[in-house]
Structures are given as C-alpha cells and as structure tokens.
Enzyme design. Structure first.
Site, PDB file in Angstrom:
ATOM      1  CE  LYS E  99      -3.228   2.714   2.744  1.00  0.00           C
ATOM      2  NZ  LYS E  99      -3.921   2.902   4.041  1.00  0.00           N
ATOM      3  N   GLY E 160      -8.402   9.586   9.191  1.00  0.00           N
ATOM      4  CA  GLY E 160      -8.751   9.774  10.589  1.00  0.00           C
ATOM      5  C   GLY E 160      -9.805  10.833  10.852  1.00  0.00           C
ATOM      6  CB  ALA E 187      -8.101   7.791   3.923  1.00  0.00           C
ATOM      7  N   GLY E 188     -10.907   8.173   5.522  1.00  0.00           N
ATOM      8  CA  GLY E 188     -12.026   9.086   5.694  1.00  0.00           C
ATOM      9  C   GLY E 188     -13.345   8.439   6.067  1.00  0.00           C
ATOM     10  CG  ASN E 209      -6.850   1.157  11.472  1.00  0.00           C
ATOM     11  OD1 ASN E 209      -7.425   0.861  12.507  1.00  0.00           O
ATOM     12  ND2 ASN E 209      -5.551   1.006  11.332  1.00  0.00           N
TER      13      ASN E 209
END
Lengths: 262, 67, 262, 67, 262, 262, 67, 67
Positions: E99, E160, E187-188, E209
């Site tokens: 990644k 995040g 992400a997001g 995550n």
C-alpha cells in the site's frame, strides 16, 4: 434596478427585514440597521420597571431610525398570550402589523403549527396584518393563507443557529405551490450566502437579526447583507444557468491551433 | 386595601383608585406603556374607568429591541 | 468600503474576473462585463481564416472595454502546446499575464496537475506571470507556488457545470495553509451564492464566464455577481457568527409578560 | 515549390519567399496575428528572416473571446 | 449471494480491507477483524528496540488471524523513503503487495500526487503489486494506471477525520471513466453509511481502520461494517430507483373509497 | 447480536417495515419481502368489483407470507375518511394496528399535521394502535404522543421520491427530545445508505416500499436493505467515532525509520 | 325501488332487502369485504339489520397491496 | 572503532565485524527484522558480507500494526 415589493399594501425597495436585538450598543444597532438598507425593523414589548431607562434609550434610537416597525410576539407559548401581546403592541406601536410567534418547544424554539394557525385566525378577525413565523410545512402555510395571512415567514433553521436553509427542497416546494404569496425566510440565516440562496430560490425577502448583531463587525456585515439581497434578487430575475452533470468548455474549441490531420 | 401583582411584584393597593392613578402612583408614564390584567389587554382609554380586584395580575410593558 | 487587492503587483478593486465567451451577442457581452464591475477579462487565441471578420468584431468590442486582459491557454493538452500558445499570447496581447490551462481529461476538463506544474515552471522562467488553473489539491498548489506562481486558481467544480464549490473542505484547507497567496476560484461557479460562499471561505476572488453569459439575462446576472462579491467580501471581513447546534432567542427573554410565580 | 499546411489547409508555396510575404500573400495582417511553425512560436520580428520548409505546419492565430 | 472480486490475481469475497492499528487491545483487534469478515489486513514496519516485545505481541496476534497482509509505507514523505520501506516490507512480510503512501502535507496527510506516481512507477518495475493511496483526482488516477497499477485507492476524506465521501462527484467521475479498474475508498470512512455510499457509487471495496478501532465498541462496529459492505454491494447490483423530484404514491389510487361523482 | 424492539407490546427482530405495492409481480413481491427479513407488511383497502380476482391473487400471496399486517389509510384527505377506513381495516384485517395517513397536499403527498393529530386522537379513543405518518416537526410529534400514539413515523422525504433524509437536523432533534419513543422513518428512503443513516441517527426502524419494489432487481435490493438495517443498528449501538476537522494518522508515527537528528 | 350508488355505480334496489342480501346479490362475499354507507362504517354484524335509503352511497372494499 | 547511528542511537562498533554479528550483538533477531543503511535497503542475504562505515545510519525495523 428598481424592483419593489409589497407587504399588506405597503411598498418597499429593500428585501431585508432586520431585528433590533443583541447589538453591542445602541449606536452600533443604529449604524448597522442604516448600513443594511432595511426599511422594516422588528421590535418587542417587555415588562418595565418604572425607574429603568435602559430600554428607553434603545427605544429612542429605534424611533430615530424612522423605519417601519414590525412588533413581534416572541416568547409567547399560547394563543392567549400571543393575542394579548399583539393587542398591546398595536396600541403601543400604533401599527396593525404583527410578527406572530407562538413557540411550541423551548429547545428548538420552533413555532407551534397548530397554535399559530389558531392565533393567526383570531388576529386576522381582529384586523391585524399577520406575519406568521412558521416552519417549512406546506400544509401549515396553506392553512395560514386560508385564515387570512397575506405573507408567510417560514424558517430557514432554528432561531440563532445560523445554519441557513436546512431544507431547500421543502422551501422550494412552498415557493412553487404558493407562487403569488410574499415569502420571507425568517430565522436561521447566518451568512450573506444563506440570504442569496433564499432569494435564488424565489423567496421575496429575508428577516434576520443575530447574523448581523453578533458578527464581529455588525455594521460591515449589515452592508454585506445589503449586497446579498441585491445579488440574490438579481440572480432570481436574471435566470441562472442550469446545473450540468458534465463539463463544457467556455473558450471556443473551433480553430484550436496545433491540431493537424495526420 | 387589596393585594395585586404588578409585573410579578406584590403590591397593596386601594381598590377605590382607578388604574390610571395607580399606574402614575407606581411611576409609570401611561403614554409609554401598555397594560394587561389577568392576561387580558386593557386599552389606554379604559384606564380611568378600570379598577383592580384582589389578586389581579397586572402586566405593564414598554417597547424593547426584538428579533 | 475601499478594499483593494493585488495580483502580480497590479492593484484592483473588483474581485471578479470575467470571461468574454458564450454571450448571445458582442453588445450583450460588453454590457454584461461593464455591469459586472470586473476589471480583468479573459481572452484567447484561435486560428483565423484571412477573410473572416467575425472574431474581429468581437475583439474590437473587447478592446473598447479597456480592461486588463488575461489571455488563457484553454484547450491545450500538453506542456509544449501551452508554452507556445502562451508565447503567442504575450506577443499578441502585449502582456506577460497568462491563465495557464493544461487539460488532463476531455470528460471533466480538469487540469493535468503534473503537466500544469511543469508548464508553470517553464513559463515563470520565461518571465510570464502565471495564473494557474488547478484542482483543489493542496500539494499541487504548494508545488505551483514553489515554481514561482504568485496566484492560484483552484476549481470550484468542472468548467461549465455551474455546480459551485464541490469540496469546501479542501478549499478551506488550501486557504488555511496558504494564508498569504491570492486565491481565486476558477470554474464551476453557477450562481451568485456560489461566489459569496467562495469569499466567505476567505478566497480573494472569483473567475467565471458561463454563469453570466448563459443566464437568461446576462447583464442583470452580471450585476448580481457584482453585488455577490461585495457581499462575500464584507462577510469575510466582518467575521460571521459561529454556526450553533441549538436555538437561542434574539428577542430578550427577561421581562417576558404573563409569567407569574404560582 | 514546397507543400506546407497553414491552419490545416495544404498550400503550395515558394520556399524562397520569407514568412512575412507569405502571410500577406495569404491575406493575413501581420500586426493582427501570431504565428507558430511546427508548434514553435515565431516572433513577429523574425517573419522577414524566416523561410518555410517542406511539410512545415504553420499556425496563424488571432484574438477571440475566452473563458 | 456469492460475489467475488479480484485484486492482482487473488480473489476475495469480503469487500472490506481493515487496518490493525489504534485498537484498545490486541484481543479487541483480533475479535474486531474477525467480526468484520475482512480477508485483508494492513500492517507496517517501525524501528524496534531490541528488548521491546510490545509490538511483538501485537504482531503475533495479527499473524494468528491468518489473513492476507497488505504492508503500507505510511509516514513516508519522499519517493526514496517509500521505495526502501517497500523493499524492507517485501522481505519482512514475504509479499509483493504494497500500500503506497507518500505524504505530501502533514496537515491533511494527503498523498503527494507527483511523488506517488513516480514511486509507483519504480515499484512496479521492481515487481511490486502497488495499491496506491491517492486523492480523488481522475488524471492522477489515469497516470497511476499508465505506470502499471492495477488497483486504485482514492481517499474519501483525510485520514482519521471520519468525514466520509467529501466529493462524491469526483469519485463518481473516476468510477465512470475507469469502469474496469478495482477501486477502493481508502481513508475518511467514519460510519457504515459512508461505506454503503461508496459501494452504491460502484466502488469495489473500502479500506478503513479508525472507524472500527476507535468506536466505543470496536467488535460491534466491525460487524456493522461487515453488513454495510454487503448492503452497499447488493444496492449497486440491484440497481437503485432513480431519485425523483416529486412525490408519487405507493398504495394504488385506483379504487379509493369515499369518492363520488357529484 | 439479538437486539429486539417492541411496538405496542409486540416484539420484533427486524427493524424494516415493508410495503406490498408496486412490485413487478406477486411472486417477486413474496420473494422480496422474504429476502428483506421484514416481519411487518403494510396493506390497504380498495373498492372491489365483484367479479375481479386480481387483488385477490395478490392478497393471497400476502397472506401466505404470514407476516404481521399494518393496514394503512393511504389516500385519505380528511379525518372522517381516515376514521372510517381505519374501522373497515380493523374488521377486514382483524388487527387494531393502523398506519394513519391523512394527506394534506396532492403535490408532495405530505401528511396534514392538524388533521393527523385530530384523527389520531379519535382512533386512540376507539382502541386503535396508531402508527402516524407525520413530517419531521417536533411539536406535531409531541402532540401525537399526547393524544396517545406510542410510535411515530416521521418522513425522510416525500413518498416515492427516494431522496432519503432531507432534514437530518430536524430528525436528530426529534430523536433527542423523544428518547423513549419508537421512531420509524417512513417515506423517502431510496437506497440502503439512507436506511443506515436513519439508524445511525438513533431511529429504531425504517418503513419503505418503492425503493425495493422499483429497484431493477427487487429481491437483491431487499437483501441489501436487510443488511443495511443490521449495519445501521450496529453502528448506533457501537458508538461511531466523532467526525474530526483535521487528519490524524492511523499507523504509529513513533519509530518511523529514516529520521535522524541532523 | 330506490337508487343507490355502490362504489360509484348507480343501482336500483328494493329498499325492503337487508344489506346482507344486497351484497350477495351484487356478487360480493361478505366475509371478504368491508362496507361503509355514506362514509360511515357498517360492521359485518349489522348487515342483516341494515337497510339502504334512497341516494345512499355505499363503499365495498377488499384487501389490496399498500405502502 | 567507528561510530554509527542505529535507529538514531549512536553506537561505537568494530568496522571489521559483519552486519550479521553486529545485529546479534545489539540484540536483534535477524529473522525478525529488516535493515536499511543510509536509506538503502539491505537484504538479509547480504548481512554477513556487509560491513558498516563511519557515520553510517542504520535502520532496523520490525512488523507493527498499520492502517
């Protein structure tokens, strides 16, 4: 561009109605209201202690502005309270205009749709010219018209939140279904862009207070709103381009250099 | 003497006196206030003919800023 | 309120940059540009057939407006094309200003971030004052500054869509991270409210064309945008109230009548 | 005689003639156009010293509206 | 419904890729990843103090999950750093999957589009199977494909933030223009509804995550995301109704009682 | 996760209430309702021509599903019509449950708030268990509770539009102010993501029809909604992370290699 | 004979016959329909005792799909 | 003796010793770490043939959680 509008037979040029509360000082209030270009100012009635002159001084400033006054029934929670305060306002301010507010919930300060319709009906019978503060509910708006209101003031969002137009779809539906009624967005306006959006939707005017009074520089913000209402009204009359899904160039593509058949 | 509340303050008043005199007595300028008794509006024109009863609730209001 | 801003050493009062394409007629173009109050007009270069005078007549109208010209490289798909067209523009329009467009995709007409940075670097070395049309990518904006651009023009949304500010979060991030760079929203503006929002976010100006040229009444819409930029700028300088989660009354609650201890 | 393309039109021209004469011959007003040959800019000052070669691609542009 | 998808030749059933960081404990991490149904887990490399066993214990938990590992280059700010960390990962994790993250700004942690393309090109040449973390820029996505990436991972919003899909228009454009490329929102994502929206737009998967690890109850949230990806995928395959401007009744109007010709 | 909820004393596991109209065929309806996992199905009454068996066949399919029936008063425009249709439904379907709809406007098919409250009051007195279809008006919701409704069904957006949750702010306010009342979003749901959002807001269930019946593949869409309600409910119970303004890394920054004091 | 409307169809009926017989006569299965007269609900138990009057408006409904 | 930095810690090492021995000496398990010198990757197979030079910057990393 001269572009007047009419509320209960009176004609105005400015499409901004402005409140007189929450300013840092009476002088700033006067200057801000003047800068806003507004011709209609909202006022209220509160208990007075005989000796007190505080309210008096502010009231003097308001009178000196020489604007059309729109007294409100802010804080009333029942039909009865609203009716009595309206009658007191009519005597005190010598006007049959009344901004009707019957609060239904102390958390979001929204109007009580059922009590507002009932109060409006009785006030109209008593000869008042009612400016009802209502939600963006089309059916309630139709009821208010049917009991004799000639102007409607649906909220954009709750009083003092500055959240702008929470539900443009509902507001647009009201505009489309009630094409001939003067519609004023009352409450929730926080920035000039909100006012422009309201007029772009076809609304006739905007009523606000906190957005100007609580700005860091109220007088400058008032000037901003003055331009905002002119911008929004022009946009509505000028007919905005349709929103498109895909891009299309503005500069001509015909005659683009460097292109050659191979 | 009867007892009434004026803007939530308890006052002893002479039930013989008309509202107009009571208001002046309390220090109000009749031209600059509006009055309700027990949540009913009392027009200025009726002050001189209006007398209070025991336990009446009187509201005397004046113009202020509003939104 | 006098509130000037500076682009590559030249000072302007109007915060609107306007295009000269897509108007119903040369006369409407002239009237609209005048009504918009804009001091900067974008132009381009295209192949000419010797006999043709069509473009000529429009060009004459543009010259008569006596505005600052901002030639563009619209339609260029490579660094090489953009460099050459920029050089031709400098000679033709006698200005070292250039609105740099290097298109990366013919569907959304977005700028190619990599080619735009490369072209900007070379143009700056050749003495051009580059106004780069870019996306709302902070890192690309930083690269453009590092190669010598002194103005940035991120898109609001794709050219000609009129969708306004697609990604206010990114635009705000760019503003916060590049507080000292003149930032102009270029492309995607469809209505005056979009322009007001851009300036409320702290952007310094707006560049548009289709929103005015394709309005039902371009001249009136131009006037609307003139007010929009004044409204947005005042709002930014005046400091808008914070948006609140819950309602709070504007009219004083103290001294509300009809309330009695029981 | 050589063959060149001018704004994508094929033309036969005399390779001896300078660009300045060719432009006038084609009906362009040198003060009102800008020129590129094979995607390279040719400044106006160089027209009289510039001669075309076979298969050159010439772009002659003039001001138009832009967004 | 069996509905597999393929990444670099490997076939998976779950459309959720999940991170292994920020969980309250190694046990919660294991339980949450298991509950999520994810088959692919992201990991990283960091400096180790010889004595320390902390990371060790977590790493043991991750190994016991027996999932496909996707090592990342999180924290790298240059092409060089990313290349070296990728090589170290390949040896350590015995996989050529990587990644790719090359951070361009420490404030929004966005990928550097130019450095990411450059690093991707070199990693592909070195035999890596690159999963590039990129913004929602169509042209950058096309560049990444042209240098040999077979999967793309545009962001929804900054890492995040949990803001979901900031720019659905751009994401939809990428989907339409790259119909055959596996697209993963990375992400997001903050809530299951964000993941459902991504798949409703036609995206093939989601990598997240924080949304699970920082939920009050990570294991239950992981189960929520498991259902979210099934919901979103079904919605996409089933073809949602078009959004309509005006209301239309679901219950038949024909045969409505109480209606009579007068 | 077993997570039941209770409506008027009856306990259910599925949080989806589904309509029986607008499906391409009775068989597809049966399969879709089964796939949706819903335990409650809405039905209605219409005039019957003696000979006709059309409705009959569909009705037979509905009965065979053996679900809890929720008859509606769709199409009623007055209190009187709604009361009579409710009484006919109680006899016909042998249930005192009634989905109360009193339409106030034929354009947006919104409930008439005043007539709905009046009808609800009388139906409760007659022993009905009322499920009122209402707008997102907190005060009307409070009135409905005060006349004896134990469940509320505010709209997301107008029936059949598939616009989802038009006004999340109002819906959230209702949830916060009425924490103990079962709240079901009725009307306007177009996609699974809309249903997930409703439950993430804390709503207890969703009622829909068109979104499934008019999908290209109703059965697959029904399965999507089944997962959506599980996803949304888990998300609500698990406590989503707060949305953040700025980015924060998930992978640890401590121990990042390649960093050295200079 | 009187005239009534049944689901908006005009019908001539014998005012002596109870609703139960009329419904069967019109081809309805009393167990499968519900009835209102002039917008007032008529419970099934009352069919045999109910007689129509001239110009009565009768609604006879049966279960259908609903949203 | 030369000086090198290992994960930013300064260490004195014997330049004659191969990396493999140095790593063990520092307490690393070669099978559980990966190594870079001056930001260049050093494959495990090269540890025994690799010797450090003065001021080399050594990174020794191990698996951790990641997002």
């Amino acid at each position: 561009m001269t572009d007047n509008w009419t509320l209960y037979g009176s004609t105005f040029n400015s499409r901004l109605l402005i409140g007189s509360a929450l300013y840092p000082s009476p002088q700033v209030m006067s200057d801000a209201i003047t800068a806003s270009g507004s011709e209609i100012v909202t006022v209220s009635l509160r208990r007075q202690a005989p000796e007190e002159a505080g309210g008096q001084s502010l009231w003097t400033h308001i009178q000196q502005l020489n604007k059309t006054l729109l007294p409100n029934t802010a804080g009333c929670h029942s039909v009865k309270e609203a009716l009595t305060l309206a009658q007191m306002s009519r005597e005190m301010f010598e006007t049959d205009w009344i901004k009707l507010e019957v609060i239904g919930d102390d958390y979001n300060l929204q109007p009580d749709p059922i009590a507002t319709v009932e109060a409006a009906e009785q006030l109209v019978k008593q000869g008042f010219k009612v400016f009802p503060y209502c939600t963006d509910d089309l059916v309630v708006c139709q009821r208010l018209l049917s009991v004799g209101c000639e102007v409607l003031m649906p909220w954009g969002s709750p009083i003092g939140t500055g959240r702008g137009l929470m539900n443009p779809y509902n507001l647009q539906t009201i505009r489309e279904r009630l094409p001939d009624t003067p519609l004023i967005i009352d409450a929730g306006i926080g920035k000039p862009s909100h006012a422009v959006m309201a007029l772009e939707l076809g609304y006739d005017g905007v009523l606000l207070n906190t957005a100007v009074a609580q700005a860091s520089e109220p007088v400058l913000m008032a000037e901003g709103f003055r331009h905002a209402l002119l911008a929004g009204r022009s946009a509505y009359l000028a007919g905005a381009m349709p929103e498109r899904q895909t891009a299309s160039p503005s500069t001509p593509t015909l005659g683009m250099p460097f292109w050659h058949q191979s | 003497m009867i007892q009434v509340s004026v803007n939530s303050d308890m006052k002893q008043v002479d039930e013989m006196l008309p509202l107009s005199e009571l208001l002046s007595g309390w220090g109000f300028d009749c031209q600059r206030v509006a009055v309700a008794i027990n949540e009913d509006f009392v027009p200025r024109s009726a002050y001189s003919a209006t007398r209070l009863r025991d336990n009446d609730r009187v509201d005397v209001v004046a113009p202020v800023q509003g939104g």
